[in-house]
Design an enzyme around this catalytic site. Structure first.
Site, PDB file in Angstrom:
ATOM      1  N   MET A  86       0.979  -1.223  -0.147  1.00 47.19           N
ATOM      2  CA  MET A  86       0.019  -0.033   0.046  1.00 47.19           C
ATOM      3  C   MET A  86       0.763   1.409  -0.008  1.00 47.19           C
ATOM      4  SD  MET A  86      -2.804  -1.344  -0.068  1.00 47.19           S
ATOM      5  CE  MET A  86      -3.982  -0.162  -0.239  1.00 47.19           C
ATOM      6  N   HIS A 105      -4.822  -6.004  -9.205  1.00 48.33           N
ATOM      7  CA  HIS A 105      -5.724  -5.017  -9.035  1.00 48.33           C
ATOM      8  C   HIS A 105      -7.097  -5.418  -8.983  1.00 48.33           C
ATOM      9  CE1 HIS A 105      -7.235  -0.676  -8.661  1.00 48.33           C
ATOM     10  NE2 HIS A 105      -8.027  -1.047  -9.879  1.00 48.33           N
ATOM     11  N   VAL A 168     -10.645 -14.596  -4.065  1.00 47.84           N
ATOM     12  CA  VAL A 168     -10.618 -16.148  -4.370  1.00 47.84           C
ATOM     13  C   VAL A 168     -10.031 -16.227  -5.989  1.00 47.84           C
ATOM     14  CG1 VAL A 168     -11.929 -18.349  -5.062  1.00 47.84           C
ATOM     15  CG2 VAL A 168     -12.611 -16.836  -3.153  1.00 47.84           C
TER      16      VAL A 168
END
Length: 209
Positions: A86, A105, A168
């Site tokens: 981050m 992303h 997932v």
């Protein structure tokens, strides 16, 4: 064997997916800018070197990035994988690792660059959502897309459930793309990006509808 470094800031679920994938390359080290990042513990349990480089200890972004760059050189890294890291990287750092650094992303780029992608998808009423693995460039979320995981937005989805479902897919496609880079199936060349010996015209898609 390609040597990989993973940059993290948080829990490291994508790092764990990379560890569990038994890649052809070697995860040589994990760098975190936050001491509380659980990803560091994941790496240590797997016997992977770690480095804590806290951005707050440096006077500016460039100095912090220089410290990371030196650590990557010390580890003799070939590929940098951003996994929940981050921090916005400086242009100098990105240039130094151009074609050797990938990110994932949580949107189907080029749609929804930046933050809060799941809520933005819901606000717009899109029927499809997903995640994109891409090369990192100086422009935010704008490097060439290598692969995308695509899912259907359900009527009952909210931002949290959508984020969980996208996670997932991330754990499927990120290790696969890194493995392709390790084996040479994906190559960053002077003419662009090749996939299995041919120019990559569009990202490889994995669908979970």
């Amino acid at each position: 064997m390609i040597k990989i470094a993973v940059l993290v800031s948080g829990s490291g679920s994508n790092l764990q997916a990379l560890i569990d994938a038994n890649l052809s390359g070697q995860i040589a080290g994990v760098i975190s800018n936050k001491p509380e990042a659980y990803a560091l513990e994941r790496a240590q349990k797997a016997g992977i070197q770690t480095a804590l480089i806290e951005h707050k200890q440096y006077p500016n972004r460039e100095a912090f990035d220089d410290a990371m760059h030196q650590q990557l050189l010390d580890w003799d890294v070939d590929l940098v994988v951003l996994a929940g890291f981050m921090r916005i990287l400086s242009a100098k750092f990105v240039k130094a690792w151009e074609g050797k650094m990938v990110n994932i992303h949580p949107s189907l780029l080029p749609c929804y660059k930046g933050m809060h992608t799941h809520q933005r998808v819901l606000n717009t009423g899109d029927t499809l959502h997903g995640c994109t693995v891409h090369y990192v460039t100086a422009e935010l979320d704008a490097g060439q897309a290598l692969a995308q995981g695509v899912l259907k937005v359900n009527p009952h989805d909210n931002a949290e459930t959508l984020a969980n479902r996208v996670h997932v897919l991330e754990h499927v496609i990120y290790p696969q793309v890194v493995e392709w880079i390790c084996t040479g199936a994906i190559q960053h060349t002077a003419r662009g990006v090749d996939y299995r010996g041919q120019p990559l015209q569009a990202p490889v898609q994995f669908c979970k509808l």
